[in-house]
Design an enzyme around this catalytic site. Structure first.
Site, PDB file in Angstrom:
ATOM      1  N   ASP A 154      71.775  29.260  73.136  1.00 37.10           N
ATOM      2  CA  ASP A 154      70.635  29.420  74.066  1.00 37.10           C
ATOM      3  C   ASP A 154      69.422  29.647  73.153  1.00 37.10           C
ATOM      4  OD1 ASP A 154      71.080  31.951  72.993  1.00 37.10           O
ATOM      5  OD2 ASP A 154      70.329  33.010  74.750  1.00 37.10           O
ATOM      6  N   SER A 169      65.089  34.683  75.549  1.00 39.18           N
ATOM      7  CA  SER A 169      66.539  34.329  75.612  1.00 39.18           C
ATOM      8  C   SER A 169      66.677  32.914  76.282  1.00 39.18           C
ATOM      9  CB  SER A 169      67.582  35.281  75.784  1.00 39.18           C
ATOM     10  OG  SER A 169      68.759  34.800  75.784  1.00 39.18           O
ATOM     11  N   HIS A 170      67.589  33.134  77.371  1.00 42.96           N
ATOM     12  CA  HIS A 170      67.721  31.939  78.055  1.00 42.96           C
ATOM     13  C   HIS A 170      66.791  31.322  78.848  1.00 42.96           C
ATOM     14  CE1 HIS A 170      68.938  35.195  80.336  1.00 42.96           C
ATOM     15  NE2 HIS A 170      68.909  34.410  81.510  1.00 42.96           N
ATOM     16  N   ASP A 193      72.038  33.434  70.710  1.00 46.80           N
ATOM     17  CA  ASP A 193      73.107  34.575  70.991  1.00 46.80           C
ATOM     18  C   ASP A 193      74.250  34.090  71.940  1.00 46.80           C
ATOM     19  OD1 ASP A 193      71.348  35.017  73.128  1.00 46.80           O
ATOM     20  OD2 ASP A 193      71.333  37.222  72.773  1.00 46.80           O
ATOM     21  N   ARG A 194      73.885  33.255  72.578  1.00 49.28           N
ATOM     22  CA  ARG A 194      74.885  32.574  73.330  1.00 49.28           C
ATOM     23  C   ARG A 194      75.704  31.560  73.072  1.00 49.28           C
ATOM     24  NH1 ARG A 194      72.906  33.364  79.729  1.00 49.28           N
ATOM     25  NH2 ARG A 194      71.973  35.208  79.511  1.00 49.28           N
ATOM     26  N   LYS A 237      75.662  39.471  70.257  1.00 53.53           N
ATOM     27  CA  LYS A 237      76.468  38.461  70.561  1.00 53.53           C
ATOM     28  C   LYS A 237      75.950  37.043  69.362  1.00 53.53           C
ATOM     29  CE  LYS A 237      74.377  37.239  74.859  1.00 53.53           C
ATOM     30  NZ  LYS A 237      73.490  38.308  75.472  1.00 53.53           N
ATOM     31  N   ASP A 256      67.748  31.914  71.917  1.00 53.90           N
ATOM     32  CA  ASP A 256      67.608  32.938  70.817  1.00 53.90           C
ATOM     33  C   ASP A 256      68.836  33.007  69.907  1.00 53.90           C
ATOM     34  OD1 ASP A 256      68.867  34.192  72.752  1.00 53.90           O
ATOM     35  OD2 ASP A 256      68.304  36.264  72.280  1.00 53.90           O
TER      36      ASP A 256
END
Ligand code: VG1
Ligand code: CO
Length: 544
Positions: A278, A113-114, A282-283, A377, A280
Site C-alpha cells: 500500500d 497509508s492506503h 505496511d500492507r 506491519k 506506506d
C-alpha cells in the site's frame, strides 16, 4: 538562528484515528494546522532534549513541505538529531526499523497509508515511540488533549535542508542526517529469510513473480530487495516509481484497487506469485496464479509454516490478530500449542504483546502482517515470508492454501465496506446495534441463532489498559460471526465495515465461492443492522 515562538490557537478535529491523524491535503495546508499537531506531539513527550527523532513519509503530495516544517520544529524544540530518509522517504516498517536500530527517542511518519494522494487526496501524520511502534492510546489521547489547548508552537527561522545528498547537515543546534531509506530495512530482512534459496528460485527460468508497488513507497524497496539482492528480473516490479499522487490510483492492495495485478495473475500466462503493497508499505496482498489469498488465511499459513523460515525456525511465542480478523490463525496456534491473542483493530495494540515476548506474529484482515522484527506491519517482509515458504515447499500458492484448509478447516471470510456513507446514518446504524445487543442472544434468524452479542472491549494483558467500543460482535450458535465497525482512517463521511466469518471443517465444501458460502450471513447482517435501508446502498463499495 532564531527560535520563533509562534502564537496559535486550537483547531477542532485533530483527534488521531486508527493510525494517526488523516485529513484532506487542503486541511493540512491551512496555516498552523500541521504545526499545531506536531507541537502537540512534542508537548506530550518528556525527556527528548538532545535525543534523536526519525522522520520520513510515503512520498505523497505535501510530504516534502511537511518534512521541512517538522525539521525546523524539531530543532526549535530541542531535539539533538533527526534521521530523515533521503528525499523525505521512509516506508512505515522501515521507519520502525530505523527507530529501533538507532535507538531513537521516537519517530514521525507522514502518510495516509492506503488513502489516495495528490492535491485533492489525503495526507496523514503519526507518532511512533522508541520501541518503533505506533503510539499507544495513552499518548494519542494526550496529543489530542494538547491540540485542544495549544497557544504557541516553536519553530526556527532557517533555510530548507537539502534532502538529496546522504550525510549530515546542521539546522540550528540540531544535526540532520539524511539516510538511505532502504538500507537498514533491507539489512534486517536479510537476517530473517533464506535469501540464497529465494534467490535461486527467482532466478530459475520459468519461475516468475509480479510485485505491484502501486506507485507508492515500496518501489525502491522492491527494486533493491527483489531485483538487486535476489536477482529477479527488473520487470518483476510494476508501478515501481513512487509518485506524489500514486499515478491517480488508490494505493490499497485489494482485489478492487490492485486491478492490474489481479488481471496479470488471472491471465492465461500468469506468473507464479503476485503481491502488492500500500501507500506506506505496511500492507501486503498475496496472489497465486489464478488464486487470491485472503489476509486472514495468509496470517494462518505464515504461522503454520514459520518453522521453514530461518528467522522463525526456533518457534513462535504466540500469534496475535485483530478482533475482526478470522480465527484461522487461532486454529494454527492451538495446533502448535502456543498462545493466541485477539486485539482491537490497529497495529498500536500489538506493541505491548511484541515487547513482552508474548507474540511473534501479528496480523489484521486488512492485509497487514508483521512480526517482532519491527513494531509495524511490513509488506515486503510478508512477501519474503511467502517466497521463503514457496522456495522450501516447491508447491504453488494455491496448493499450499488448499492444503492448509484440509489440515485446519477453512474459515470462509469476507469484509464488506460501505465507503463514503452519510456520517449521521452510519452513527445511527451503530447506535441501533448497540441498543439491541441485550435483546439479541437467543433470537433466531432463519437457520441461525444468536449466541452472543457485545461491543468489543479489550484489556491489554501487559499494562492493563482498557479500550472500549471497538466493534459490535454477533456470535452465532453455529460458530459463525458478524462484526460491525466504523472505520477510523477515512476523511470523507463514514465507512461502515461488515466482517463475515463461517468455519467449514468439511474439505468437500472448501471449493464453494466465498460470497456464496457467506450468503446467509450477509443476509443476516442486513436484517440485524438495516444496512440497505439506513445507508441507501444496495451493495458494498469494496468486497475483500
Ligand atoms: C484500517 C484497517 C486496520 C488498519 C488501519 C491502518 O483501519 O481496518 O486494520 O490497522 O486501517 O492501516 P479502519 O479504522 O479504517 O478500519 V494503514 O495500512 O492505512 O496504516
Ligand atoms: Co499502510
Amino acid at each position: 538562528m532564531n527560535v520563533i515562538e509562534q502564537v496559535t490557537q486550537p483547531v477542532a478535529g485533530q483527534r488521531p484515528g486508527t493510525s494517526g491523524l488523516r485529513k484532506k491535503v487542503a486541511v493540512f495546508q491551512q496555516p498552523h494546522y500541521l504545526e499545531n499537531f506536531v507541537q502537540a506531539i512534542f508537548d506530550s513527550l518528556e525527556g527528548y532534549a538532545g535525543k534523536t527523532l526519525v522522520l520520513g513519509g510515503d512520498g505523497r503530495f505535501h510530504n516534502l513541505a511537511a518534512v521541512q516544517t517538522i525539521l525546523r520544529m524539531a530543532a526549535a524544540n530541542g531535539f539533538g538529531r533527526v534521521l530523515v530518509g533521503q528525499g523525505g522517504i521512509l516506508s512505515t516498517p522501515a521507519a520502525s526499523c530505523v527507530i529501533r536500530k538507532h535507538r531513537a527517542f521516537g519517530g514521525i511518519i507522514l502518510s495516509a497509508s492506503h488513502n489516495p494522494g495528490g492535491p485533492d487526496g489525503d495526507f496523514g501524520i503519526k507518532y511512533n515511540t522508541g520501541n518503533g511502534g505506533p503510539a499507544p492510546e495513552k499518548i494519542t489521547d494526550a496529543i489530542y488533549a494538547n491540540t485542544q489547548k495549544i497557544a504557541r508552537y516553536l519553530t526556527l527561522d532557517a533555510a530548507e535542508i537539502d534532502l538529496a545528498p546522504l550525510g549530515t547537515q546542521t539546522l540550528g543546534a540540531m544535526q540532520v542526517e539524511v539516510i538511505d531509506p532502504v538500507a537498514d530495512h533491507a539489512e534486517l530482512l536479510a537476517t530473517l529469510f533464506d535469501f540464497e534459496r529465494i534467490g535461486a528460485m527467482l532466478r530459475r527460468p520459468g519461475f516468475r513473480i509480479c510485485f505491484d508497488a502501486m506507485h507508492a513507497v515500496t518501489g525502491p524497496y522492491a527494486h533493491e530487495i527483489f531485483v538487486k539482492r535476489l536477482g529477479a528480473p527488473a520487470a518483476s516490479v510494476i508501478n515501481g516509481v513512487p509518485l506524489p499522487d500514486f499515478g491517480g490510483g488508490h494505493p490499497d492492495p485489494n482485489p478492487t484497487y490492485a486491478e492490474q495485478l489481479v488481471q496479470t495473475m488471472f491471465a492465461a500466462d500468469a506468473p507464479d506469485f503476485g503481491a502488492a503493497s500500500d501507500g506506506d508499505g505496511d500492507r501486503n496482498m498475496i496472489v497465486g496464479r489464478h488464486f487470491i489469498v485472503t489476509p486472514s488465511d495468509s496470517l494462518a499459513v505464515l504461522a503454520a509454516n514459520a518453522h521453514l523460515v530461518p528467522g522463525y525456525a526456533a518457534g513462535l511465542k504466540g500469534v496475535a490478530r485483530s478482533m475482526p480478523t478470522s480465527a484461522a490463525s487461532d486454529r494454527v496456534a492451538a495446533a502448535l500449542g502456543i498462545a493466541s491473542f485477539e486485539t482491537p483493530t490497529g497495529w498500536k495494540f500489538f506493541g505491548n504483546l511484541l515487547d513482552a515476548g508474548k507474540a511473534t506474529l501479528c496480523g489484521e484482515e486488512s492485509a497487514g502482517t508483521g512480526s517482532d522484527h519491527v513494531r509495524e506491519k511490513d509488506g515486503i517482509w510478508a512477501v519474503l515470508f511467502w517466497l521463503n515458504i514457496l522456495a522450501v515447499r516447491g508447491e504453488s500458492v494455491e496448493a499450499i492454501v488448499r492444503g492448509h484448509w484440509r489440515r485446519f478447516g477453512r474459515n470462509f471470510y469476507s469484509r464488506h465496506d460501505y465507503e463514503g456513507v452519510d456520517s449521521a446514518a452510519a452513527n445511527a446504524l451503530m447506535a441501533h446495534l448497540r441498543e439491541s445487543l441485550a435483546s439479541l442472544p437467543g433470537k433466531a434468524f432463519g437457520a441461525e441463532t444468536v449466541a452472543s452479542a457485545d461491543d468489543f472491549a479489550y484489556t491489554d494483558p501487559v499494562d492493563g489498559s482498557l479500550s472500549t467500543a471497538q466493534g459490535i460482535r454477533i456470535g452465532l450458535a453455529s460458530g459463525s460471526r458478524v462484526v460491525f465497525r466504523l472505520s477510523g482512517t477515512g476523511t470523507e463521511g463514514a465507512t461502515l465495515r461488515v466482517y463475515l466469518e463461517r468455519f467449514e471443517p468439511d474439505a468437500a465444501k472448501h471449493g464453494v465461492e466465498t460470497q456464496e458460502a457467506l450468503a446467509p450471513l450477509i443476509a443476516l447482517a442486513d436484517r440485524l443492522a438495516g444496512i440497505r435501508e439506513r445507508t441507501g446502498r444496495e451493495r458494498p463499495t469494496v468486497i475483500t
